[in-house]
Design a protein around this motif. Structure first.
Motif, PDB file in Angstrom:
ATOM      1  N   THR A  18       0.845  -1.181   0.000  1.00  0.00           N
ATOM      2  CA  THR A  18       0.000   0.000   0.000  1.00  0.00           C
ATOM      3  C   THR A  18       0.883   1.234   0.000  1.00  0.00           C
ATOM      4  O   THR A  18       1.799   1.354   0.822  1.00  0.00           O
ATOM      5  CB  THR A  18      -0.945   0.019   1.213  1.00  0.00           C
ATOM      6  OG1 THR A  18      -1.761  -1.152   1.158  1.00  0.00           O
ATOM      7  CG2 THR A  18      -1.839   1.237   1.199  1.00  0.00           C
ATOM      8  N   TYR A  19       0.609   2.126  -0.939  1.00  0.00           N
ATOM      9  CA  TYR A  19       1.346   3.374  -1.070  1.00  0.00           C
ATOM     10  C   TYR A  19       0.422   4.516  -0.666  1.00  0.00           C
ATOM     11  O   TYR A  19      -0.712   4.600  -1.140  1.00  0.00           O
ATOM     12  CB  TYR A  19       1.810   3.563  -2.517  1.00  0.00           C
ATOM     13  CG  TYR A  19       2.491   4.881  -2.777  1.00  0.00           C
ATOM     14  CD1 TYR A  19       3.856   5.024  -2.615  1.00  0.00           C
ATOM     15  CD2 TYR A  19       1.753   5.986  -3.191  1.00  0.00           C
ATOM     16  CE1 TYR A  19       4.492   6.234  -2.859  1.00  0.00           C
ATOM     17  CE2 TYR A  19       2.376   7.199  -3.436  1.00  0.00           C
ATOM     18  CZ  TYR A  19       3.740   7.317  -3.273  1.00  0.00           C
ATOM     19  OH  TYR A  19       4.360   8.513  -3.508  1.00  0.00           O
ATOM     20  N   LYS A  20       0.900   5.391   0.212  1.00  0.00           N
ATOM     21  CA  LYS A  20       0.118   6.545   0.632  1.00  0.00           C
ATOM     22  C   LYS A  20       0.745   7.806   0.050  1.00  0.00           C
ATOM     23  O   LYS A  20       1.959   8.016   0.174  1.00  0.00           O
ATOM     24  CB  LYS A  20       0.063   6.654   2.159  1.00  0.00           C
ATOM     25  CG  LYS A  20      -0.803   7.800   2.636  1.00  0.00           C
ATOM     26  CD  LYS A  20      -0.976   7.789   4.146  1.00  0.00           C
ATOM     27  CE  LYS A  20      -1.912   8.914   4.572  1.00  0.00           C
ATOM     28  NZ  LYS A  20      -2.147   8.917   6.009  1.00  0.00           N
ATOM     29  N   ASN A  21      -0.081   8.617  -0.585  1.00  0.00           N
ATOM     30  CA  ASN A  21       0.380   9.873  -1.154  1.00  0.00           C
ATOM     31  C   ASN A  21       0.411  10.933  -0.051  1.00  0.00           C
ATOM     32  O   ASN A  21      -0.624  11.417   0.381  1.00  0.00           O
ATOM     33  CB  ASN A  21      -0.547  10.314  -2.291  1.00  0.00           C
ATOM     34  CG  ASN A  21      -0.088  11.606  -2.927  1.00  0.00           C
ATOM     35  OD1 ASN A  21       1.080  11.953  -2.863  1.00  0.00           O
ATOM     36  ND2 ASN A  21      -1.015  12.323  -3.531  1.00  0.00           N
ATOM     37  N   TYR A  22       1.607  11.267   0.405  1.00  0.00           N
ATOM     38  CA  TYR A  22       1.764  12.291   1.437  1.00  0.00           C
ATOM     39  C   TYR A  22       1.898  13.690   0.841  1.00  0.00           C
ATOM     40  O   TYR A  22       1.965  14.664   1.567  1.00  0.00           O
ATOM     41  CB  TYR A  22       2.994  11.989   2.298  1.00  0.00           C
ATOM     42  CG  TYR A  22       2.808  10.797   3.203  1.00  0.00           C
ATOM     43  CD1 TYR A  22       2.038  10.891   4.354  1.00  0.00           C
ATOM     44  CD2 TYR A  22       3.409   9.574   2.903  1.00  0.00           C
ATOM     45  CE1 TYR A  22       1.877   9.788   5.191  1.00  0.00           C
ATOM     46  CE2 TYR A  22       3.244   8.480   3.732  1.00  0.00           C
ATOM     47  CZ  TYR A  22       2.483   8.594   4.866  1.00  0.00           C
ATOM     48  OH  TYR A  22       2.311   7.509   5.689  1.00  0.00           O
ATOM     49  N   ALA A  23       1.960  13.766  -0.471  1.00  0.00           N
ATOM     50  CA  ALA A  23       2.136  15.060  -1.132  1.00  0.00           C
ATOM     51  C   ALA A  23       0.904  15.941  -0.939  1.00  0.00           C
ATOM     52  O   ALA A  23      -0.211  15.433  -0.768  1.00  0.00           O
ATOM     53  CB  ALA A  23       2.390  14.845  -2.616  1.00  0.00           C
ATOM     54  N   PRO A  24       1.083  17.245  -0.993  1.00  0.00           N
ATOM     55  CA  PRO A  24      -0.055  18.153  -0.830  1.00  0.00           C
ATOM     56  C   PRO A  24      -0.926  18.257  -2.086  1.00  0.00           C
ATOM     57  O   PRO A  24      -1.933  18.962  -2.076  1.00  0.00           O
ATOM     58  CB  PRO A  24       0.624  19.490  -0.510  1.00  0.00           C
ATOM     59  CG  PRO A  24       1.974  19.395  -1.133  1.00  0.00           C
ATOM     60  CD  PRO A  24       2.362  17.954  -1.044  1.00  0.00           C
ATOM     61  N   THR A  25      -0.540  17.557  -3.148  1.00  0.00           N
ATOM     62  CA  THR A  25      -1.328  17.574  -4.380  1.00  0.00           C
ATOM     63  C   THR A  25      -1.631  16.148  -4.829  1.00  0.00           C
ATOM     64  O   THR A  25      -0.887  15.209  -4.522  1.00  0.00           O
ATOM     65  CB  THR A  25      -0.569  18.284  -5.525  1.00  0.00           C
ATOM     66  OG1 THR A  25       0.678  17.614  -5.733  1.00  0.00           O
ATOM     67  CG2 THR A  25      -0.309  19.745  -5.184  1.00  0.00           C
ATOM     68  N   ALA A  26      -2.723  16.001  -5.570  1.00  0.00           N
ATOM     69  CA  ALA A  26      -3.053  14.701  -6.159  1.00  0.00           C
ATOM     70  C   ALA A  26      -2.029  14.377  -7.235  1.00  0.00           C
ATOM     71  O   ALA A  26      -1.373  15.271  -7.779  1.00  0.00           O
ATOM     72  CB  ALA A  26      -4.457  14.751  -6.739  1.00  0.00           C
ATOM     73  N   ARG A  27      -1.886  13.094  -7.555  1.00  0.00           N
ATOM     74  CA  ARG A  27      -0.916  12.706  -8.587  1.00  0.00           C
ATOM     75  C   ARG A  27      -1.293  11.383  -9.222  1.00  0.00           C
ATOM     76  O   ARG A  27      -1.998  10.566  -8.629  1.00  0.00           O
ATOM     77  CB  ARG A  27       0.484  12.620  -8.008  1.00  0.00           C
ATOM     78  CG  ARG A  27       0.589  11.633  -6.860  1.00  0.00           C
ATOM     79  CD  ARG A  27       1.946  11.342  -6.325  1.00  0.00           C
ATOM     80  NE  ARG A  27       2.837  12.459  -6.246  1.00  0.00           N
ATOM     81  CZ  ARG A  27       4.050  12.405  -5.739  1.00  0.00           C
ATOM     82  NH1 ARG A  27       4.491  11.267  -5.244  1.00  0.00           N
ATOM     83  NH2 ARG A  27       4.830  13.448  -5.701  1.00  0.00           N
ATOM     84  N   THR A  28      -0.790  11.203 -10.420  1.00  0.00           N
ATOM     85  CA  THR A  28      -0.902   9.922 -11.106  1.00  0.00           C
ATOM     86  C   THR A  28       0.399   9.172 -10.869  1.00  0.00           C
ATOM     87  O   THR A  28       1.479   9.680 -11.156  1.00  0.00           O
ATOM     88  CB  THR A  28      -1.142  10.121 -12.609  1.00  0.00           C
ATOM     89  OG1 THR A  28      -2.364  10.827 -12.788  1.00  0.00           O
ATOM     90  CG2 THR A  28      -1.238   8.778 -13.329  1.00  0.00           C
ATOM     91  N   LEU A  29       0.280   7.974 -10.336  1.00  0.00           N
ATOM     92  CA  LEU A  29       1.451   7.154 -10.016  1.00  0.00           C
ATOM     93  C   LEU A  29       1.805   6.248 -11.180  1.00  0.00           C
ATOM     94  O   LEU A  29       0.926   5.702 -11.843  1.00  0.00           O
ATOM     95  CB  LEU A  29       1.159   6.271  -8.805  1.00  0.00           C
ATOM     96  CG  LEU A  29       0.752   6.966  -7.515  1.00  0.00           C
ATOM     97  CD1 LEU A  29       0.378   5.925  -6.471  1.00  0.00           C
ATOM     98  CD2 LEU A  29       1.861   7.865  -7.015  1.00  0.00           C
ATOM     99  N   LYS A  30       3.096   6.063 -11.394  1.00  0.00           N
ATOM    100  CA  LYS A  30       3.589   5.064 -12.336  1.00  0.00           C
ATOM    101  C   LYS A  30       4.106   3.903 -11.503  1.00  0.00           C
ATOM    102  O   LYS A  30       5.002   4.071 -10.668  1.00  0.00           O
ATOM    103  CB  LYS A  30       4.701   5.632 -13.210  1.00  0.00           C
ATOM    104  CG  LYS A  30       5.237   4.619 -14.213  1.00  0.00           C
ATOM    105  CD  LYS A  30       6.323   5.239 -15.081  1.00  0.00           C
ATOM    106  CE  LYS A  30       6.877   4.224 -16.047  1.00  0.00           C
ATOM    107  NZ  LYS A  30       7.993   4.792 -16.838  1.00  0.00           N
ATOM    108  N   ILE A  31       3.518   2.719 -11.721  1.00  0.00           N
ATOM    109  CA  ILE A  31       3.832   1.530 -10.925  1.00  0.00           C
ATOM    110  C   ILE A  31       4.407   0.477 -11.860  1.00  0.00           C
ATOM    111  O   ILE A  31       3.779   0.133 -12.866  1.00  0.00           O
ATOM    112  CB  ILE A  31       2.563   1.029 -10.220  1.00  0.00           C
ATOM    113  CG1 ILE A  31       1.968   2.178  -9.387  1.00  0.00           C
ATOM    114  CG2 ILE A  31       2.858  -0.188  -9.365  1.00  0.00           C
ATOM    115  CD1 ILE A  31       0.529   1.995  -9.023  1.00  0.00           C
TER     116      ILE A  31
END
Length: 103
Positions: free
Chosen positions: A69-82
């Protein structure tokens, strides 16, 4: 000449199908909800534990049940490349959109 062409064509097709079958042995699913992405890896239908997966260029390992499980801690939404790589060197690439961290 026609027999030789047929043999070469049949050989190329069988090689292509075999390579495709090998790559299909490892499969990846990505589920996202809010600011979390859950990655599941299976090989021949079985969970793959301790397998390296890259998310945004950083390497993580799957847990014993084949997930991470990856949690986005950034202050903005993002598209992840996995990205995961199978034993034959084929890359499996998925994307997942995660919302921003609200705290």
């Amino acid at each position: 000449m026609t027999k030789v062409t047929s043999i070469i064509t049949a050989t190329l097709l069988s090689t292509t199908f075999a390579a495709g079958a090998m790559a299909a042995d490892l499969s990846m699913d990505v589920a996202t909800q809010d600011n979390l992405a859950t990655v599941s890896l299976t090989q021949n239908g079985q969970a793959v534990a301790n397998y390296p997966v890259q998310i945004q260029g950083q390497t993580y390992l799957t847990s014993e049940d084949g997930t991470l499980t990856y949690k986005n801690y950034a202050p903005t939404a993002r598209t992840l490349k996995i990205v995961a790589e199978d034993s034959a060197g084929n890359l499996i690439v998925k994307q997942g959109f995660v919302a921003r961290d609200d705290g």
